[in-house]
Design an enzyme around this catalytic site. Structure first.
Site, PDB file in Angstrom:
ATOM      1  N   MET A  81       6.272 -52.814 -90.941  1.00 56.38           N
ATOM      2  CA  MET A  81       6.206 -51.983 -92.142  1.00 56.38           C
ATOM      3  C   MET A  81       5.393 -50.704 -91.909  1.00 56.38           C
ATOM      4  SD  MET A  81       5.622 -54.847 -95.134  1.00 56.38           S
ATOM      5  CE  MET A  81       5.831 -53.689 -96.487  1.00 56.38           C
ATOM      6  N   HIS A  82       5.550 -49.763 -92.852  1.00 58.94           N
ATOM      7  CA  HIS A  82       4.662 -48.609 -93.060  1.00 58.94           C
ATOM      8  C   HIS A  82       4.792 -47.482 -92.038  1.00 58.94           C
ATOM      9  CE1 HIS A  82       2.803 -51.402 -95.811  1.00 58.94           C
ATOM     10  NE2 HIS A  82       2.241 -52.115 -94.857  1.00 58.94           N
ATOM     11  N   ASP A 240       9.186 -56.855 -92.521  1.00 57.75           N
ATOM     12  CA  ASP A 240       8.928 -58.101 -91.784  1.00 57.75           C
ATOM     13  C   ASP A 240       8.397 -59.213 -92.675  1.00 57.75           C
ATOM     14  OD1 ASP A 240       6.434 -56.892 -92.125  1.00 57.75           O
ATOM     15  OD2 ASP A 240       5.949 -56.815 -89.988  1.00 57.75           O
TER      16      ASP A 240
END
Length: 499
Positions: A81-82, A240
């Site tokens: 992520m991110h 995820d």
């Protein structure tokens, strides 16, 4: 036989999973790639490495496949992520990706609070401003790499870039977008307010789709490189943690996941988009349509046990280290451990706090210390469950995966500390399993993700809380909770003495 592929794009490697319609894992191939860490706190990757290594893994998978490639009907994704990927107007990369574990953006996080205010930020995004999220990275680029920022035509998250290179189609989906601080999580739209406040042209935000959405076939180039068929359908996929939830069957109210890896995660299904956790835990869109999940994080979960082994039992393997821990009494004979080895995330977003052993006695043995570490990790994870229950959530069934599911003593410990039924699964494929299930659902094999989970996920053991143990752990937890507040100032004073 019909098949699907789940691609799990992790921080250190990509894992490609081949599953059949019976929910059986037929093959699994992993390819690693490096981090780029030019300065302290920086963490980047070359997105082309993701593409190349995934292509290699898919090619190897097809070569080992002894059926008709047209029977591989779908592909979907799970991804770290991110991370920030920036493309120009010609869809060419502008720089390396900045990853979730990059911490250069403390100034930008404070700027977000100064401009939006903490309460309004939580109203819109459901999450606090943390260095790992995507908006702070965009603001850092805007401040330090203005030429690159001015050329940016679209930003993408890691697995979305990989999917774009495989299909030629640009999208994001809600579970990953929820970790950017640019999504209105409840309304499932990019936030005009957030974009306007920070001078970000909303046009750089990619189109949003559901995780099971069909985005297109693979490109002819990928067909040629891998041997896959162009009839293979590609689906959007999920973050995820969202895919980990799907792959563990966290698909209904009351279902919760405990994942103990290097860090630890408590993730709980949430149907209500309006519940207010006041930023104490993360709140993201699920990979299942019109659902959400809440999540608390212990930064040093399994890492705490690894640290203890490496420092005090370097020549023992984990089985030997943990052998006999079940014979140590609850409370480790008066010893408590707090797992703040690298700071903490939930419920204290504190980068300065460090771990403690409280109550050390000359009579304590190594087994007492090991038990205390295991209990301390589990208490830290219980902090998130405690927050969930305080907000009115029901937590009655917890699926345990990772290191914490490999030891019976630890599984019973979780049941007693969490005061919930603990379920162990027959196979732990985590996010890759969730990605495969999204592909299977997208292909129409099942009417729902829950129906898919009933076939793909098999519980093999349950652990019920022992009421006597539950009461003892309640008393110990009340002591454990005091350690943070009573060591906070001491750790701040010790900070100048650390390496």
């Amino acid at each position: 036989m019909k098949y699907v592929i789940g691609i799990d794009l992790g921080t250190s490697a990509v894992k490609v999973l081949l599953m059949n319609i019976k929910g059986e894992v037929c093959n699994s191939i992993s390819k690693s790639y490096p981090l780029i860490q030019e300065k302290s706190g920086y963490s980047e990757q070359d997105p082309e490495q993701w593409v190349d290594k995934t292509t290699d893994a898919l090619s190897e998978l097809v070569k080992q496949f002894d059926g008709d490639v047209k029977d591989i009907e779908g592909i979907s994704f799970s991804g770290q992520m991110h991370g920030l990927v920036l493309l120009d107007e010609n869809q060419m990369l502008l720089r390396h990706a900045i990853l979730w574990n990059d911490t250069r953006t403390s100034k930008q996080c404070q700027e977000i609070y100064d401009v939006v205010g903490k309460e309004r930020l939580l109203d819109i995004t459901k999450n606090p401003a943390l260095e790992g999220f995507t908006l702070p990275k965009l603001l850092w680029i805007k401040e330090h790499e203005q030429d690159i920022f001015s050329k940016a035509s679209v930003f993408m998250l890691p697995k979305d870039y990989l999917r774009y290179r495989m299909t030629g189609q640009i999208h994001s989906e809600y579970s990953d977008a929820a970790g950017t601080l640019l999504l209105n999580v409840s309304e499932k739209v990019w936030s005009d307010e957030m974009c306007e406040l920070f001078g970000i042209d909303k046009s750089i935000c990619p189109p949003l789709v559901e995780s099971h959405h069909y985005v297109g076939p693979i490109t002819s180039e990928l067909e040629e490189k891998t041997g896959l068929s162009r009839t293979t359908k590609v689906f959007a996929g999920g973050a995820d943690n969202a895919c980990g939830a799907i792959g563990s069957g966290i698909l209904s109210e009351g279902k919760t996941l405990c994942s103990i890896g290097t860090s630890g995660v408590i993730l709980s299904y949430e149907q209500d988009k309006g519940r207010d956790f006041q930023g104490k835990v993360h709140y993201f869109n699920h990979g299942e349509e019109n659902a959400y999940y809440t999540m608390g994080v212990t930064l040093s979960a399994g890492y705490s046990l690894t640290w203890f082994k490496d420092v005090f039992a370097v020549n023992e393997d984990f089985d030997v280290l943990l052998d006999g821990v079940g014979n140590v009494s609850i409370g480790a004979n008066g010893l408590i451990f707090t797992p703040y080895l690298v700071g903490e995330r939930t419920p204290y977003a504190d980068s300065v706090i460090r771990g403690s052993f409280i109550g050390m006695d000359a009579s304590h043995t190594k087994k007492d210390f090991v038990r205390a570490v295991m209990e301390g990790i589990t208490f830290s994870l219980y902090e998130s469950i405690y927050i969930f229950r305080e907000s009115g959530k029901t937590i009655n069934t917890i699926v345990s995966i990772g290191g914490g599911a490999k030891n019976e003593t630890w599984l019973q410990m979780q049941a007693d500390i969490f005061n919930a039924k603990i379920v162990k699964l027959s196979s732990e494929q985590g996010p890759g399993m969730g990605a495969s299930m999204l592909a299977a659902y997208g292909c129409g094999w099942f009417e729902s993700l829950q129906e898919c989970a009933d076939v793909f996920i098999e519980p093999v053991m349950t652990y019920e809380p022992v009421q006597e143990n539950v009461e003892k752990y309640k008393e110990l937890f009340s002591i454990y909770k005091q350690v943070y507040s009573q060591t906070k100032e001491l750790n701040e004073a010790l900070k100048p003495f650390r390496k």
